[in-house]
Design a protein around this motif. Structure first.
Motif, short mmCIF file in Angstrom:
data_model
loop_
_atom_site.label_atom_id
_atom_site.label_comp_id
_atom_site.label_asym_id
_atom_site.label_seq_id
_atom_site.Cartn_x
_atom_site.Cartn_y
_atom_site.Cartn_z
N GLU A 234 54.63 59.02 31.34
CA GLU A 234 55.50 60.16 31.18
C GLU A 234 55.04 61.04 32.13
OE1 GLU A 234 58.27 59.81 29.36
OE2 GLU A 234 57.57 57.83 28.50
N CYS A 235 54.15 60.77 33.04
CA CYS A 235 53.87 61.85 34.21
C CYS A 235 53.15 63.01 33.47
CB CYS A 235 55.07 62.32 35.06
SG CYS A 235 55.67 61.00 35.91
N TYR A 236 52.17 62.80 32.68
CA TYR A 236 51.32 63.66 32.08
C TYR A 236 49.83 63.35 32.03
CZ TYR A 236 55.39 66.21 29.63
OH TYR A 236 56.39 66.83 29.12
N GLU A 237 49.12 64.32 31.94
CA GLU A 237 47.66 63.86 31.63
C GLU A 237 46.92 64.76 30.84
OE1 GLU A 237 45.63 63.70 35.59
OE2 GLU A 237 46.28 65.90 35.97
N PHE A 238 45.74 64.57 30.53
CA PHE A 238 44.92 65.69 29.63
C PHE A 238 44.13 66.44 30.64
CE2 PHE A 238 44.67 62.13 26.10
CZ PHE A 238 45.32 62.90 25.19
N ARG A 266 50.65 57.57 19.63
CA ARG A 266 52.06 58.00 20.15
C ARG A 266 52.58 59.47 19.61
NH1 ARG A 266 55.98 55.14 23.25
NH2 ARG A 266 54.65 53.34 23.05
N ASP A 267 52.58 59.34 18.15
CA ASP A 267 53.10 60.58 17.39
C ASP A 267 52.79 61.90 18.02
OD1 ASP A 267 54.86 58.52 16.31
OD2 ASP A 267 53.84 58.66 14.33
N VAL A 268 51.40 61.83 17.98
CA VAL A 268 50.42 62.93 18.29
C VAL A 268 50.88 63.50 19.84
CG1 VAL A 268 48.09 63.80 19.04
CG2 VAL A 268 48.68 62.66 16.77
N LEU A 269 50.98 62.53 20.62
CA LEU A 269 51.22 62.95 22.05
C LEU A 269 52.79 63.53 22.03
CD1 LEU A 269 49.67 60.08 23.91
CD2 LEU A 269 48.64 62.28 23.42
N GLU A 270 53.47 63.04 21.28
CA GLU A 270 55.17 63.54 21.53
C GLU A 270 55.03 65.05 20.90
OE1 GLU A 270 57.74 60.67 19.58
OE2 GLU A 270 57.19 59.52 21.10
N GLU A 271 54.12 65.32 19.66
CA GLU A 271 54.27 66.35 19.30
C GLU A 271 53.46 67.30 20.41
OE1 GLU A 271 52.23 66.81 15.44
OE2 GLU A 271 51.84 69.03 15.86
N ALA A 272 52.43 66.83 21.05
CA ALA A 272 51.68 67.52 22.12
C ALA A 272 52.62 68.22 23.16
CB ALA A 272 50.56 67.01 22.69
N ARG A 273 53.43 67.36 23.51
CA ARG A 273 54.52 67.65 24.81
C ARG A 273 55.48 68.72 24.25
NH1 ARG A 273 57.02 62.12 26.47
NH2 ARG A 273 58.65 63.58 27.57
N LEU A 274 55.83 68.65 22.75
CA LEU A 274 56.73 69.73 22.50
C LEU A 274 55.82 71.17 22.50
CD1 LEU A 274 58.41 68.14 19.59
CD2 LEU A 274 59.43 68.75 21.58
N ARG A 275 54.66 71.11 22.13
CA ARG A 275 53.87 72.12 21.81
C ARG A 275 53.55 72.61 23.47
NH1 ARG A 275 50.01 74.08 18.72
NH2 ARG A 275 50.75 74.08 16.36
N GLN A 276 53.48 71.85 24.42
CA GLN A 276 52.96 72.30 25.93
C GLN A 276 54.49 72.82 26.35
OE1 GLN A 276 54.46 70.29 28.93
NE2 GLN A 276 52.78 70.27 30.14
N ALA A 277 55.53 72.46 26.32
CA ALA A 277 56.79 73.02 26.53
C ALA A 277 56.90 74.54 25.94
CB ALA A 277 57.93 72.18 26.13
N ARG A 278 56.64 74.63 24.76
CA ARG A 278 56.65 75.90 24.15
C ARG A 278 55.65 76.96 24.71
NH1 ARG A 278 55.20 75.17 18.37
NH2 ARG A 278 56.23 73.39 18.67
N ARG A 279 54.42 76.28 25.00
CA ARG A 279 53.18 77.09 25.59
C ARG A 279 53.73 77.65 27.10
NH1 ARG A 279 49.56 75.37 29.26
NH2 ARG A 279 49.81 73.16 28.71
N ILE A 280 54.23 76.97 27.63
CA ILE A 280 54.75 77.17 28.91
C ILE A 280 56.10 77.97 29.01
CG2 ILE A 280 55.61 76.08 31.40
CD1 ILE A 280 53.68 74.01 30.84
N LEU A 293 52.13 71.75 34.82
CA LEU A 293 53.43 71.20 34.17
C LEU A 293 53.00 69.84 33.67
CD1 LEU A 293 56.69 72.31 35.93
CD2 LEU A 293 55.27 73.50 34.23
N GLY A 294 51.89 69.11 34.38
CA GLY A 294 51.79 68.09 33.90
C GLY A 294 50.47 67.82 33.17
N ARG A 295 49.93 68.76 32.47
CA ARG A 295 48.69 68.80 31.90
C ARG A 295 48.66 69.24 30.38
NH1 ARG A 295 43.22 70.02 34.78
NH2 ARG A 295 43.17 67.92 35.73
N ILE A 296 48.13 68.29 29.76
CA ILE A 296 48.09 68.55 28.01
C ILE A 296 46.86 69.48 27.71
CG2 ILE A 296 47.89 67.66 25.73
CD1 ILE A 296 50.77 67.22 26.97
N GLU A 297 46.81 70.71 27.45
CA GLU A 297 45.64 71.61 26.86
C GLU A 297 45.42 71.36 25.42
OE1 GLU A 297 43.75 72.76 29.34
OE2 GLU A 297 45.31 72.67 30.96
N PRO A 298 44.08 71.82 25.27
CA PRO A 298 43.58 71.78 23.69
C PRO A 298 44.69 72.48 22.92
CG PRO A 298 41.78 72.34 25.09
CD PRO A 298 42.85 72.22 26.14
#
Ligand SMILES: Nc1ncnc2c1ncn2[C@@H]1O[C@H](COP(=O)(O)OP(=O)(O)OP(=O)(O)O)[C@@H](O)[C@H]1O
Ligand SMILES: [Mg+2]
Length: 308
Positions: A234-238, A266-280, A293-298
């Motif tokens: 999905e073009c993301y990375e940690f 898979r479920d956790v990563l989907e939630e992480a993408r939502l949170r990343q969007a909210r953070r940004i 925009l491509g990074r998943i942070e703690p």
């Protein structure tokens, strides 16, 4: 309808129409024509780890292809057992392998359609005498030409309850496994120990299962690789810290009840993408780079790392 372009024009299994005992079979060419290696390679790429499972799938493919080729020389053996039992914890890849298996069986000419119907006890067992038989027959009809995958198949039979209508479903299933074995493949999926109990209580079904494949739980490194793979798709990375936070989440979570291997990842990563969007979007900062925009942070793994 059947694959063509072979040294022997492979007809339906057991067909003697193309019998030609003077020709020599080029197995590499046969595999190429049937796209077998391409299919097995795709499974290798699609699924991280699972080496013993992949080896077993390759062995089954080799056996069935040879069976087809032998029949071209008139070397006819009895119909090979195709029903199988896939055991392992939740989210270990059983359904994914079942899907690939039926596709492969179609490719090899053993199934006409190669689709997979997935059901649980609920779709097979009814509320009164005759109801289970009716429901099970209807499901079997839908699966004709392909595979019927029964998730948590061990729940079909409840020995402790003599009024349970699951036994009726098992009877119909057993009948189909025998009488329609060249028209559909039954795949039982579920927990290893419970499935052993089920097959012991239903020896008729047990004796018709030709292949038992066990799916081990994933190690933490394997789950991390699955996560990286899912993110990359999905073009993301940690970020380095995000990766460490995810690993520490796994360390705490893998042995807890409810953890479902790759599905939980898979479920956790989907939630992480939502949170990343909210953070940004609502963090106050206005300018972000492509890299950001491509990074998943703690903090995108916040709730899972804090509370679970
Ligand atoms: N080895 C793997 N590599 C990459 N992804 C995987 C792997 N195993 C499972 N997955 C992914 O995890 C998810 C769950 O897999 P799947 O449904 O095949 O597991 P399952 O064993 O059938 O689960 P359940 O026990 O819940 O029926 C799917 O999205 C699948 O693509
Ligand atoms: Mg499944």
């Amino acid at each position: 309808m059947w694959p063509v372009g072979h040294a022997f024009d492979l007809g339906p299994p057991r067909s003697l129409d193309n019998l030609n005992s003077h020709k020599v079979i080029d197995v590499v060419e046969e595999r190429r024509c049937l796209d077998i290696d391409q299919m097995l390679d795709r499974l290798d790429l699609e699924l991280v780890a699972l080496a013993p499972v992949k080896t077993q799938v390759r062995q089954i493919a080799d056996f069935l292809l040879l069976d087809r080729l032998r029949s071209c020389y008139g070397l006819i053996s009895s119909w090979p057992g195709l029903h199988m039992c896939l055991t392992g914890g939740p989210g270990t890849g059983k359904t994914t392998v079942a899907l690939r298996m039926v596709e492969m069986l179609k490719q090899l000419g053993y199934l006409e359609r190669g689709h997979l119907v997935t059901v649980t006890r609920h779709e097979l067992v009814g509320q009164y005498i005759g109801h289970s038989a009716h429901k099970t027959k209807e499901v079997l009809q839908r699966a004709l030409g392909g595979g019927l995958c029964i998730d948590d198949a061990h729940d079909l039979f409840r020995a402790e309850n003599e009024w349970d209508y699951g036994a009726e479903a098992c009877e119909i299933l057993l009948q189909a496994m025998e009488d329609q074995r060249d028209e559909l493949v039954v795949i039982l999926a579920g927990d290893k120990d419970r499935m052993a109990g089920f097959l012991q209580a239903n020896p008729g079904i047990g004796s018709r299962i030709a292949h038992h494949i066990d799916f081990p739980d994933y190690a933490i490194d394997e789950l991390c690789t699955i996560a990286e793979r899912l993110l990359a798709e999905e073009c993301y990375e940690f970020s380095p810290d995000g990766r460490e936070a995810f690993r520490s989440y796994l360390r705490r979570r893998v042995n807890r009840p409810g953890f479902a291997n790759a599905r939980s990842v898979r479920d956790v990563l989907e939630e992480a993408r939502l949170r990343q969007a909210r953070r940004i979007m609502s963090g106050g900062q206005r300018r972000w780079s492509r890299h950001d925009l491509g990074r998943i942070e703690p903090e995108d793994l916040g709730s899972i790392t804090e509370h679970n």
